[in-house]
Design an enzyme around this catalytic site. Structure first.
Site: not given
Length: 599
Positions: A296-297, A301, A343
């Site tokens: 998880v570390a 996040e 264009d």
């Protein structure tokens, strides 16, 4: 008593093929027969029946997927999936606070990104605004105002100066000048009249067809509707834009790779620590929990919200400069750009005609005080009006003449001009000119002013006029991409009646001179093109305008230096030939490009 009734059958339902529109280039009697309509138009009952078959005359936007579905798409972003997995592992490792924090980050980020993209999507859905709300149609033999959405194939409509064309139609009587710049990219209005079709010409160049969403800038005509709603050119363009397949941007591809890399590294480190912990005699439960915490570390996040917020800031910055971005991830692609296709009309140029040059028989192209008389006389032979907000409304060419007269310190106000007008012969696309009888500057008499195409005006000059010199000057201006108008006059003796016959009014004229108009480049474009070149970016022009005009504008803003190629996109190019043109290293003008070519 026997009667023969021609029964109308909706196209595509008669077994003749899948086409959803009639062929407007057929001979007019045959087109009338297939549409089962005549000079008196449709009956209200028949129009209602066809409305039930064809549906409303509307350009329908793409159906949005549900909010829940779009939100789900944001929640399964590659990095979001990685964060979901990290949150699940945090709960397993009894790190509930961390797990809830990760879930909050994912949810808030997804909601913010979704709202940003929805806002941008709404901003670009503007095609439907080109359609008018009402139209003048002939129903049961008399003209009535109807809702434009209620028009059906076979309706006979009346078009006048200032009207927006409510559906694709074929002119069957009269003639108009139409601003087709939204379809063709040409700044100069096109002439459309009741005439035969041109064999092999593109649909947009047919001299007898008008298209939904374009604007009549001069003249008057009656036309028969042959396509409505999704069957119109405007509807086809809307459908083309909706069929484009969404491709992943470079940023999305890189984020996906990073997500897999992070997942692989984190999983590998966690598995390695678990194996080492078990090997050195640590309890399996402790080793597993520590491995999950390590996993998880290793998940960043904050990376996903940082990416989203950074892109959102970019979208806002572009919006302040007038640019619309449909997807947040598309902002990053600007940094990967190596070629820009642009264009011409309204992008490189202002889409606003201005006076550029003059010619008179006595002074050639030399400037001088005689320009004031020429410009003022041309401005008197106009029909544009001034709105309450001060803006000029009508033919952009005529608006340029009034603005030019103001610039030459000889202004012409539309109200004063009309008050002193004794007669007006409308612009006729077949004659390619218009004329007025004005008392301006001649209080005891009047004069006839004629304005139109040089070749049409020159043929109506009195004998001995400098016709060949005028034709040569007109050719020189046209080769420079300018629109050329000739201005001629004839004095009416005091007390004489103003002519009521057009042929009498537009003969025996004296040529005042030629005025040349041009749609100039935007002043900031040249510097922008220069910055693109400094960054190694090529700029190609893809326009519906003709090659000479587009090339003149391109060279003026620095595109195609030192060499510019002009390719007529109406001619089919094979892939090999197109690759050869693009790989030559030159910048290219693709002229006469259809909407499909641009896409």
């Amino acid at each position: 008593m026997n009667s023969h009734v021609t029964r109308y059958t909706a196209p595509g339902r008669s077994g003749t093929g899948p086409h959803s529109a009639f062929d407007p280039r057929e001979p007019l009697p045959r087109l009338r027969h297939e549409l089962a309509t005549g000079p008196e138009g449709l009956s209200a009952r028949e129009a209602a029946r066809r409305f039930a078959v064809h549906g409303p005359n509307e350009v329908r936007g793409r159906q949005h997927s549900s909010f829940v579905r779009e939100l789900t798409g944001q929640l399964v972003h590659p990095l979001a999936l990685l964060l979901w997995a990290a949150a699940a592992l945090a709960f397993v490792a009894d790190l509930a606070v961390l797990g809830w924090a990760i879930l909050a980050v994912v949810t808030v980020n997804a909601t913010f990104a979704l709202l940003q993209e929805r806002q941008a999507e709404r901003a670009v859905e503007t095609l439907a605004r080109y359609l008018p709300e009402r139209a003048l149609a002939v129903r049961d033999g008399r003209p009535v105002t109807v809702e434009a959405r209620d028009l059906v194939p076979g309706d006979v409509i009346v078009l006048e100066e200032g009207d927006k064309v409510p559906a694709d139609a074929r002119v069957i009587e009269g003639g108009v000048e139409v601003d087709l710049s939204m379809l063709t990219g040409e700044s100069v209005p096109a002439e459309r009249m009741a005439t035969e079709a041109v064999l092999g010409a593109p649909l947009s160049e047919e001299p007898n067809l008008v298209f939904s969403g374009t604007t009549c800038v001069e003249g008057q005509a009656t036309a028969i509707v042959f396509a409505t709603g999704a069957g119109t050119e405007l509807g086809r363009i809307a459908a083309l834009s909706q069929r484009t397949r969404r491709e992943s941007s470079p940023l999305e591809q890189q984020v996906k790779k990073v997500a897999w890399l992070i997942a692989g590294v984190a999983t590998g480190m966690g598995a390695a620590f678990l194996a080492v912990g078990v090997a050195v005699g640590l309890p399996v439960t402790d080793s597993l929990m520590f491995a999950i915490g390590l996993l998880v570390a290793n998940v960043p996040e904050g990376l996903l919200p940082i990416i989203t917020l950074s892109l959102a800031v970019g979208v806002r910055a572009l919006a302040r400069r007038g640019a619309l971005v449909k997807r947040l991830s598309a902002v990053e692609t600007l940094g990967s750009t190596s070629v820009i296709c642009t264009d011409k009309t309204g992008m490189l140029t202002r889409n606003r005609m201005t006076l550029r040059a003059f010619w008179t028989a006595a002074h050639g192209e030399e400037g001088g005080p005689w320009e004031r008389e020429l410009v003022r006389t041309a401005a008197l032979c106009t029909t544009v009006t001034r709105e309450a907000d001060g803006e000029l409304h009508g033919d952009p060419t005529e608006a340029a003449l009034l603005l030019g007269a103001m610039d030459h310190h000889t202004p012409v106000e539309p109200d004063t001009r009309d008050a002193r007008r004794r007669a007006h012969f409308r612009f006729d696309p077949r004659l390619r000119l218009m004329s007025v009888v004005q008392t301006e500057d001649t209080p005891h008499g009047a004069r006839i002013i004629v304005k139109g195409a040089p070749e049409a005006v020159v043929d109506r000059l009195h004998p001995g006029s400098p016709t060949e010199e005028a034709r040569a000057a007109a050719r020189r201006f046209a080769e420079q991409g300018m629109r050329v108008l000739a201005v001629a006059v004839r004095e009416i003796t005091p007390g004489a009646e103003a002519p009521t016959d057009r042929r009498d009014a537009e003969s025996g004229l004296t040529l005042l001179g030629l005025v040349a108009l041009y749609d100039p480049p935007r002043p900031e474009v040249k510097a922008a093109v220069g910055r693109c070149h400094e960054a190694g970016i090529k700029v190609h022009v893809v326009t519906g305008d003709n090659g000479a005009t587009a090339a003149a504008v391109a060279r003026e803003v620095g595109i195609g230096v030192p060499e510019l190629k002009v390719v007529d996109a109406s001619e089919s190019l094979g892939d090999d030939e197109l690759d050869r043109v693009l790989n030559d290293g030159c910048e290219v003008v693709f002229a006469r490009s259809s909407p499909e070519t641009k896409l």
